[in-house]
Design an enzyme around this catalytic site. Structure first.
Site, PDB file in Angstrom:
ATOM      1  N   GLN A  77       0.967 -11.172  10.083  1.00 20.83           N
ATOM      2  CA  GLN A  77       1.542 -10.086   9.280  1.00 20.83           C
ATOM      3  C   GLN A  77       0.841  -8.746   9.525  1.00 20.83           C
ATOM      4  OE1 GLN A  77       0.249  -9.209   5.530  1.00 20.83           O
ATOM      5  NE2 GLN A  77       2.174  -9.553   4.467  1.00 20.83           N
TER       6      GLN A  77
ATOM      7  N   ARG B 184      -9.237  -7.508   4.119  1.00 18.69           N
ATOM      8  CA  ARG B 184      -8.073  -7.165   4.946  1.00 18.69           C
ATOM      9  C   ARG B 184      -7.974  -5.643   5.079  1.00 18.69           C
ATOM     10  NH1 ARG B 184      -2.514  -5.952   3.618  1.00 18.69           N
ATOM     11  NH2 ARG B 184      -0.978  -6.910   5.030  1.00 18.69           N
TER      12      ARG B 184
ATOM     13  N   SER C 230       4.229  -6.433   2.719  1.00 23.15           N
ATOM     14  CA  SER C 230       2.892  -6.371   3.326  1.00 23.15           C
ATOM     15  C   SER C 230       1.855  -6.950   2.370  1.00 23.15           C
ATOM     16  CB  SER C 230       2.584  -4.926   3.728  1.00 23.15           C
ATOM     17  OG  SER C 230       1.363  -4.861   4.438  1.00 23.15           O
ATOM     18  N   LEU C 231       0.944  -6.124   1.890  1.00 25.81           N
ATOM     19  CA  LEU C 231      -0.044  -6.546   0.911  1.00 25.81           C
ATOM     20  C   LEU C 231       0.598  -7.303  -0.264  1.00 25.81           C
ATOM     21  CD1 LEU C 231      -2.625  -6.145  -0.995  1.00 25.81           C
ATOM     22  CD2 LEU C 231      -1.625  -3.920  -1.495  1.00 25.81           C
TER      23      LEU C 231
ATOM     24  N   HIS D  41       0.731  -2.596  10.901  1.00 29.99           N
ATOM     25  CA  HIS D  41       1.829  -3.473  11.357  1.00 29.99           C
ATOM     26  C   HIS D  41       2.277  -3.202  12.782  1.00 29.99           C
ATOM     27  CE1 HIS D  41       1.974  -5.345   7.493  1.00 29.99           C
ATOM     28  NE2 HIS D  41       2.027  -4.164   6.918  1.00 29.99           N
TER      29      HIS D  41
ATOM     30  N   GLN E  18       0.831  -1.207   0.000  1.00 32.25           N
ATOM     31  CA  GLN E  18       0.000   0.000   0.000  1.00 32.25           C
ATOM     32  C   GLN E  18       0.867   1.259   0.000  1.00 32.25           C
ATOM     33  OE1 GLN E  18      -3.273  -0.530   2.564  1.00 32.25           O
ATOM     34  NE2 GLN E  18      -3.769   1.606   2.679  1.00 32.25           N
TER      35      GLN E  18
END
Length: 309
Positions: free
Chosen positions: A247, A115, A90-91, A199, A10
């Site tokens: 995560q 998510r 991440s994503l 996170h 992102q």
């Protein structure tokens, strides 16, 4: 040449991403069409035309970036470019799992839509934030977070590259950590314009909500190795769901993940998706390695030429 495909997370999104490739390549078009059908609305239109404020909503950003990344991957694969290992920030890890065929694309695009929604909703707007700290050792930033933890939650969130660590937590605590980082000689310490404290432990509930969705999903055998954000190590099929849950509220070990791939002989990284942030990180981690990005026709031609195709 040992090639790794790496995928952005992102923050890389922009209106117009993927449009040129969609118009030119049938294999990319098919992915956009599958995404529209899986989601029940036109994510393609949102990627190509915006509006920016809709694209910036976390629950839209995540499926949009995933769709663009997977569509671009199909174009590279059609030209015979293969990865021997993959990781995503991440994503971006979902794009890696689709590449490895552990996750069906339709399942992945619906998962990341949810998510994004959960990550946005579990912490009310204005309660949490993130900040980038540049020019300090990781250990110094970790120590600052420990010191400030009396004020409120603040934790390391993204280990991007040497001298760049993003922290996440409650607004007051993050602001205090930024102040301390400046006192300790940080080159830059700046609060980021984000909608949630990604996170960090404040998002644990989002991981629990995601777990319910993951229960309904089948994870298949990984066709190529995927390096996990949570461990900076290879994920086994049985670990995938647990790692995706963790995560959400654990730091992204990106620098460590790239180093792991380099240790195992990767000398060429191809960033697939909007922007070239990860390409920059790779260069800062080890400038002797090749790093290319692919987001449009121009970067495709450059990357194919560099890879000798």
């Amino acid at each position: 040449m040992k090639v790794a495909f790496i995928y952005p997370g992102q923050g890389a999104q922009y209106a117009g991403m993927g449009k040129e490739i969609y118009q030119k390549y049938q294999e990319a078009r098919e992915i956009f069409e599958r995404a529209d059908e899986a989601l029940g609305f036109s994510i393609s239109e949102l990627c190509f035309e915006g509006p920016e404020e809709e694209l910036m909503k976390t629950e839209n950003t995540q499926p949009a970036i995933l769709t663009v990344s997977v569509a671009l991957t199909k174009v590279l694969q059609k030209r015979g470019i293969k990865a021997e290992v993959t990781a995503g920030l991440s994503l971006g890890e979902y794009s890696s799992l689709v590449l490895a065929e552990a996750l069906d694309f339709e399942d992945a695009v619906r998962l990341v839509k949810n998510r994004g929604k959960y990550m946005q909703e579990v912490v009310p707007q204005g309660v949490g934030t993130m900040a980038a700290i540049l020019g300090l050792e990781n250990e110094v930033v970790e120590e600052i977070c420990r010191t400030v933890s009396q004020v409120g939650i603040v934790e390391p969130a993204n280990y991007n590259c040497p001298g760049q660590l993003v922290i996440s937590g409650e607004v007051k605590a993050v602001e205090k950590a930024v102040e301390l980082a400046k006192e300790k000689g940080a080159k830059r310490a700046v609060v980021l314009a984000v909608s949630a404290p990604f996170h960090c432990s404040m998002l644990k509930k989002a991981g629990e909500l995601l777990e319910r969705d993951l229960e309904k999903i089948e994870i298949k055998d990984l066709k190529i190795p995927v390096v996990s954000n949570v461990t900076a190590d290879y994920a086994s099929k049985d670990q995938v769901k647990d790692l995706l849950i963790k995560q959400v509220s654990h730091p992204v070990l990106w620098e460590q993940s790239v180093k792991r791939m380099i240790e195992d002989g990767v000398d060429t990284f191809v960033e697939i998706g909007p922007g070239k942030t990860l390409t920059g990180f790779v260069k800062k981690i080890d400038k002797t390695k090749n790093a290319y990005n692919f987001e449009d026709e121009e970067s495709l031609l450059k990357t194919l030429s560099a890879l000798g195709v």
